[in-house]
Motif scaffolding. Structure first.
Motif, PDB file in Angstrom:
ATOM      1  N   ALA A  17       0.938  -1.197  -0.080  1.00  0.00           N
ATOM      2  CA  ALA A  17       0.110   0.070   0.038  1.00  0.00           C
ATOM      3  C   ALA A  17       0.903   1.296   0.015  1.00  0.00           C
ATOM      4  O   ALA A  17       2.032   1.372   0.741  1.00  0.00           O
ATOM      5  N   PRO A  18       0.558   2.284  -0.720  1.00  0.00           N
ATOM      6  CA  PRO A  18       1.273   3.426  -0.981  1.00  0.00           C
ATOM      7  C   PRO A  18       1.341   4.296   0.738  1.00  0.00           C
ATOM      8  O   PRO A  18       0.400   3.946   1.485  1.00  0.00           O
ATOM      9  N   PRO A  19       2.223   4.687   1.055  1.00  0.00           N
ATOM     10  CA  PRO A  19       2.351   5.344   2.352  1.00  0.00           C
ATOM     11  C   PRO A  19       1.352   6.453   2.740  1.00  0.00           C
ATOM     12  O   PRO A  19       0.803   7.065   1.546  1.00  0.00           O
TER      13      PRO A  19
END
Length: 58
Positions: A17-19
């Motif tokens: 997942a993107p930060p």
């Protein structure tokens, strides 16, 4: 024909997942919105903005 595999619920995907948004960005945005809201409130009430703001009653 090949069958398409469906991911099982709760299983992690291979992509990470993107930060999330950094805290300093959220705080800066909230502060900017607060300043804009304050200036808008001062403008709509007629106090604190305009050419008569700095001068005396003379």
């Amino acid at each position: 024909m090949e069958e398409e595999t469906q991911p099982t619920p709760g299983a992690r995907s291979s992509r990470a997942a993107p930060p999330g948004t950094p805290r300093w960005v959220k705080v800066s945005g909230a502060a900017a919105l607060a300043v804009i809201a304050l200036l808008l409130a001062l403008h709509l009430t007629g106090s604190g903005m305009g050419p008569g703001m700095h001068g005396g009653s003379g």
